[in-house]
Design an enzyme around this catalytic site. Structure first.
Site, short mmCIF file in Angstrom:
data_model
loop_
_atom_site.label_atom_id
_atom_site.label_comp_id
_atom_site.label_asym_id
_atom_site.label_seq_id
_atom_site.Cartn_x
_atom_site.Cartn_y
_atom_site.Cartn_z
CB CYS A 46 74.10 2.87 -31.10
SG CYS A 46 74.19 3.07 -28.91
CG ASP A 78 79.71 -3.71 -30.31
OD1 ASP A 78 79.64 -2.66 -31.26
OD2 ASP A 78 78.92 -4.87 -30.07
#
EC number: 2.5.1.7
Length: 421
Positions: free
Chosen positions: A116, A307
């Protein structure tokens, strides 16, 4: 292009069983490279990243089977030290095989990884740490080539410049098999996944202590043996479903969890005004009154996890008043904000700080997802929004969430998933 279509505005109510942790399973699978006996892992989530790691193990010579969340890794042909770039580019965790493969083969070549795009996550911490332990490292044509020295020093010390999770895992794993050495690593990551890796390695015969603190000590051993091991539950998946319940002002219970791993989130939810009930392996949240604005900073564990930041942002979009989230881990973690603002959110980002002014309700829109956790945040926003939301480029999310549609549908969400054509 894959997409998720969400009909929002429904309270989520029910129980979600949480899967095993991908972020625990991947470094443990990388460590299995160093074990020349069968390794059996239970509670492994069936996710794209796990399949990628298993393919890497097969390509370098291991025999692998995966069924019903159980992975078996067995010795196969002579191990190869060269990991194909087409696999490495798919996820960052693939770089964790560099050290273990070098320990077994004497050398290894691994491409610089993908994953990512949420900010700078260089593998420099891995490389400098391996050099400090005595490995010979060079970089050429986008690859990192490591060579095992003829011997290691009796006593080794390294202080990480930043508590990198991946570098901590890499260094701890290789040091476990450096039989002539005692290694001390300081300023290490303290995440539960690090503790799980230590527990796995110790059960296989390693001598490691300190995981969960900022200092790990490793007394190297000659050999690791095959074992059966149960992967810890995924705290980020658990947090995602809890935040989805809060966002829709519903009542959601997550089971098969370790509440201690979610203390930072539970503290934030308590400040928000969420009702929380915990027992040994479950957490339930519900919302009955008005939620309150908060200020949160992300930080390495045991701080609030980066996260979960996009999911918390989605919740705060409809909390009256101004909330503030400061992102201290990844500089590009707010890449989803413009898309969320298309849903009538009021978010402004300045210098890695998001100012979120709560609106009465979000509205459905077509939005574009940039990464795993941003997609999860957008999904939570969509679940609370009025009308239909179409999340484009949504395949990211399936790298991090097992049985996503099934689990959300069970608690009352109305979502459809359309895979890439």
């Amino acid at each position: 292009m894959s997409e998720i279509v969400v009909e929002g505005g429904r309270k989520l109510i029910g129980e979600v069983p949480i899967s095993g942790s991908k972020n625990a399973a991947l470094p443990i699978l990388a460590a299995a490279v160093m074990i020349d006996e069968p390794v059996v892992l239970d509670n492994v989530p069936e996710l794209k990243d796990v399949f990628t790691m298993l393919t890497i193990l097969q390509r370098i010579g291991k025999k692998v089977s995966f069924r019903d969340n159980r992975v078996v890794v067995e010795p196969g042909n002579v191990l190869m030290g060269d990991v194909p770039y087409e696999l490495v580019r798919m996820m960052r965790a693939s770089f964790n095989v560099l050290g273990p493969l070098t320990m077994v083969c004497g050398w290894a070549k691994v491409g610089k990884p993908g994953g990512c795009n949420i900010g700078q996550r260089p593998v420099d911490f891995h490389i400098e740490g391996l050099k400090a332990l005595g490995f010979l490292i060079k970089e050429e044509h986008g690859d990192v080539i490591a060579k095992k020295p003829s011997s290691f020093k009796e006593e080794l010390y390294y202080k990480l410049p930043f508590p990198s999770v991946g570098a901590t895992e890499q260094l701890m794993t290789v040091a476990a098999l450096m039989s002539e050495s005692k290694t001390i690593i300081e300023n290490v990551a303290r995440e539960p996944e690090i503790q799980d890796l230590q527990n796995f390695l110790n059960k296989a015969g390693a001598k490691i202590k300190g995981a969960g603190t900022d200092r790990i000590e490793i007394e190297g051993v000659e050999k690791l043996h095959g074992i059966e091991y149960h992967i810890i539950p995924d705290r980020i998946e658990a947090g995602t479903y809890l935040l989805a319940g809060v966002s829709t002002r519903g009542r959601v219970k997550v089971s098969n969890v370790i509440p201690e791993h979610l203390e930072a989130l539970l503290k934030v939810l308590d400040e928000l005004g969420v009702s929380i009930t915990c027992d040994k392996n479950s957490i339930e949240v519900s919302v009955s009154g008005e939620l309150k604005p908060i200020r949160v900073s992300t930080a390495p564990y045991p701080g609030f996890p980066t996260d979960l930041q996009p999911m918390l942002t989605a919740v705060l979009c409809t909390v009256p008043g101004e909330s503030i989230i400061e992102e201290k881990v990844f500089e590009n973690r707010f890449g989803y904000v413009d898309e969320m603002n298309r849903m009538s959110a009021n978010i402004k980002v300045m210098n890695r700080v998001a100012h979120i002014v709560g609106v009465e309700k979000l509205s459905g829109a077509q939005i574009y997802a940039p990464d795993i956790r941003a997609t999860a945040g957008m999904l939570i926003a969509a679940l609370s929004a009025e009308g239909q939301t179409v999340i484009k480029n949504a395949a990211h999310i399936f790298r991090g969430y097992e049985k996503l549609k099934e689990k959300f549908t069970t608690i009352g969400a109305q979502i459809e998933v359309y895979p890439e054509e």
